[in-house]
Design a protein around this motif. Structure first.
Motif, PDB file in Angstrom:
ATOM      1  N   VAL A   3     -21.264 -33.344  26.192  1.00  0.00           N
ATOM      2  CA  VAL A   3     -21.167 -33.311  27.646  1.00  0.00           C
ATOM      3  C   VAL A   3     -21.206 -34.739  28.170  1.00  0.00           C
ATOM      4  O   VAL A   3     -22.121 -35.509  27.869  1.00  0.00           O
ATOM      5  N   LEU A   4     -20.190 -35.087  28.966  1.00  0.00           N
ATOM      6  CA  LEU A   4     -20.143 -36.404  29.594  1.00  0.00           C
ATOM      7  C   LEU A   4     -21.183 -36.463  30.713  1.00  0.00           C
ATOM      8  O   LEU A   4     -21.320 -35.522  31.488  1.00  0.00           O
ATOM      9  N   ILE A   5     -21.914 -37.575  30.823  1.00  0.00           N
ATOM     10  CA  ILE A   5     -22.990 -37.668  31.818  1.00  0.00           C
ATOM     11  C   ILE A   5     -22.747 -38.772  32.837  1.00  0.00           C
ATOM     12  O   ILE A   5     -23.600 -39.002  33.705  1.00  0.00           O
ATOM     13  N   ALA A   6     -21.601 -39.459  32.751  1.00  0.00           N
ATOM     14  CA  ALA A   6     -21.286 -40.506  33.726  1.00  0.00           C
ATOM     15  C   ALA A   6     -19.798 -40.787  33.660  1.00  0.00           C
ATOM     16  O   ALA A   6     -19.124 -40.452  32.685  1.00  0.00           O
ATOM     17  N   ASN A   7     -19.258 -41.408  34.695  1.00  0.00           N
ATOM     18  CA  ASN A   7     -17.869 -41.840  34.681  1.00  0.00           C
ATOM     19  C   ASN A   7     -17.675 -43.001  33.711  1.00  0.00           C
ATOM     20  O   ASN A   7     -18.569 -43.831  33.520  1.00  0.00           O
ATOM     21  N   ILE A   8     -16.497 -43.050  33.109  1.00  0.00           N
ATOM     22  CA  ILE A   8     -16.058 -44.217  32.342  1.00  0.00           C
ATOM     23  C   ILE A   8     -14.896 -44.823  33.114  1.00  0.00           C
ATOM     24  O   ILE A   8     -13.874 -44.165  33.314  1.00  0.00           O
ATOM     25  N   THR A   9     -15.033 -46.052  33.570  1.00  0.00           N
ATOM     26  CA  THR A   9     -14.015 -46.645  34.431  1.00  0.00           C
ATOM     27  C   THR A   9     -13.463 -47.933  33.817  1.00  0.00           C
ATOM     28  O   THR A   9     -14.177 -48.705  33.187  1.00  0.00           O
ATOM     29  N   ASN A  10     -12.162 -48.116  34.010  1.00  0.00           N
ATOM     30  CA  ASN A  10     -11.463 -49.319  33.549  1.00  0.00           C
ATOM     31  C   ASN A  10     -11.711 -49.614  32.075  1.00  0.00           C
ATOM     32  O   ASN A  10     -11.896 -50.768  31.668  1.00  0.00           O
ATOM     33  N   SER A  11     -11.701 -48.579  31.259  1.00  0.00           N
ATOM     34  CA  SER A  11     -11.906 -48.753  29.826  1.00  0.00           C
ATOM     35  C   SER A  11     -10.680 -49.409  29.191  1.00  0.00           C
ATOM     36  O   SER A  11      -9.543 -49.042  29.496  1.00  0.00           O
ATOM     37  N   ASN A  12     -10.907 -50.362  28.302  1.00  0.00           N
ATOM     38  CA  ASN A  12      -9.802 -50.997  27.576  1.00  0.00           C
ATOM     39  C   ASN A  12      -9.672 -50.451  26.159  1.00  0.00           C
ATOM     40  O   ASN A  12      -9.038 -51.069  25.307  1.00  0.00           O
ATOM     41  N   ALA A  13     -10.260 -49.271  25.909  1.00  0.00           N
ATOM     42  CA  ALA A  13     -10.165 -48.645  24.592  1.00  0.00           C
ATOM     43  C   ALA A  13      -8.739 -48.170  24.334  1.00  0.00           C
ATOM     44  O   ALA A  13      -7.971 -47.897  25.257  1.00  0.00           O
ATOM     45  N   THR A  14      -8.384 -48.067  23.054  1.00  0.00           N
ATOM     46  CA  THR A  14      -7.113 -47.434  22.695  1.00  0.00           C
ATOM     47  C   THR A  14      -7.250 -45.921  22.752  1.00  0.00           C
ATOM     48  O   THR A  14      -6.412 -45.234  23.336  1.00  0.00           O
ATOM     49  N   ASN A  15      -8.291 -45.372  22.127  1.00  0.00           N
ATOM     50  CA  ASN A  15      -8.614 -43.947  22.189  1.00  0.00           C
ATOM     51  C   ASN A  15     -10.012 -43.840  22.794  1.00  0.00           C
ATOM     52  O   ASN A  15     -11.010 -44.120  22.122  1.00  0.00           O
ATOM     53  N   CYS A  16     -10.093 -43.447  24.048  1.00  0.00           N
ATOM     54  CA  CYS A  16     -11.412 -43.448  24.699  1.00  0.00           C
ATOM     55  C   CYS A  16     -12.324 -42.381  24.096  1.00  0.00           C
ATOM     56  O   CYS A  16     -13.433 -42.680  23.676  1.00  0.00           O
ATOM     57  N   ILE A  17     -11.853 -41.141  24.063  1.00  0.00           N
ATOM     58  CA  ILE A  17     -12.581 -40.055  23.408  1.00  0.00           C
ATOM     59  C   ILE A  17     -11.713 -39.555  22.266  1.00  0.00           C
ATOM     60  O   ILE A  17     -10.600 -39.066  22.491  1.00  0.00           O
ATOM     61  N   GLN A  18     -12.200 -39.689  21.035  1.00  0.00           N
ATOM     62  CA  GLN A  18     -11.418 -39.280  19.871  1.00  0.00           C
ATOM     63  C   GLN A  18     -12.136 -38.150  19.145  1.00  0.00           C
ATOM     64  O   GLN A  18     -13.323 -38.263  18.837  1.00  0.00           O
ATOM     65  N   ILE A  19     -11.411 -37.066  18.897  1.00  0.00           N
ATOM     66  CA  ILE A  19     -11.986 -35.893  18.236  1.00  0.00           C
ATOM     67  C   ILE A  19     -11.221 -35.640  16.946  1.00  0.00           C
ATOM     68  O   ILE A  19      -9.999 -35.457  16.973  1.00  0.00           O
ATOM     69  N   THR A  20     -11.932 -35.632  15.829  1.00  0.00           N
ATOM     70  CA  THR A  20     -11.308 -35.447  14.515  1.00  0.00           C
ATOM     71  C   THR A  20     -11.948 -34.304  13.731  1.00  0.00           C
ATOM     72  O   THR A  20     -11.741 -34.193  12.525  1.00  0.00           O
ATOM     73  N   SER A  21     -12.729 -33.455  14.409  1.00  0.00           N
ATOM     74  CA  SER A  21     -13.381 -32.321  13.755  1.00  0.00           C
ATOM     75  C   SER A  21     -13.021 -31.023  14.467  1.00  0.00           C
ATOM     76  O   SER A  21     -12.749 -31.017  15.678  1.00  0.00           O
TER      77      SER A  21
END
Length: 211
Positions: A3-21
């Motif tokens: 569960v996300l508990i805050a905003n993520i703003t102006n992220s410079n990630a390539t994959n911000c949330i990555q799910i592999t399962s």
């Protein structure tokens, strides 16, 4: 379940949330994942070379990525109650993914497509809003046996709902109006599709076009 508990703003990630399962639920809890419009970036990236099962993304706002949400080799999952906007290419993109349910999502002001399925079959898209995208609201390419029910694909700069080389799909109770070119367009050997009770009015050239 995460569960996300805050905003993520102006992220410079390539994959911000990555799910592999498999068997993962990501609940945005109404918060936002925001990028910086970087090339080939993903707000939510769901992929594993082998098949993933039962991945759910819900209650999330995703903006300013190249792809808002990307599912690849993902089966029997859900994308529910999300808002995807202002992404450079596509809001929600399914690649080689089947038997997923996309429901109650809003995809608007994305650079090419609101919702795009490529080589993805037996998915259900219902009660989604794919309006005001720069190119097309909902597009299926080489994607068969999908059900599109009660979706809105209106005010897009090109086409509301576009099927390319896609067969045996059912389009029922969808609304595609005030698109600049075509409301619902079937092209490039899209065969054996069923269209029932769809509304395609006030489009720039054609309501429903079979080509």
């Amino acid at each position: 379940e995460y569960v996300l508990i805050a905003n993520i703003t102006n992220s410079n990630a390539t994959n911000c949330i990555q799910i592999t399962s498999s068997n993962v639920t990501f609940d945005g809890a109404g918060y936002t994942i925001d990028g910086i419009d970087g090339p080939i970036t993903y707000g939510v990236y769901v992929y594993k070379p082998s098949t993933l099962n039962n991945v759910t993304i819900k209650n999330l706002e995703v903006s300013d990525w190249y792809f808002g949400m990307w599912y690849e080799n993902a089966q029997n999952g859900s994308i529910v109650n999300n808002i995807v906007s202002l992404n450079t290419h596509t809001g929600i993109y399914l690649q080689s993914s089947g038997s997923n349910t996309l429901s109650n999502n809003t995809a608007f002001l994305n650079g090419f497509y609101g919702i795009y399925l490529s080589s993805s079959g037996s998915n259900i898209l219902n009660n989604n809003i794919a309006d005001m995208n720069i190119n097309t609201g909902i597009s299926l390419q080489s994607s068969n046996n999908n059900i599109l029910d009660s979706n809105s694909a209106s005010f897009n700069s090109y086409v509301g709902i576009l099927l390319l080389s896609s067969n045996n799909n059912t389009l029922n109770n969808n609304t595609a109006y005030s698109n600049d070119e075509v409301g619902i367009w079937l092209i490039l050997s899209s065969n054996n599709n069923t269209l029932i009770n769809n509304t395609a009015t006030f489009n720039g050239r054609y309501g429903i076009l079979l080509q």
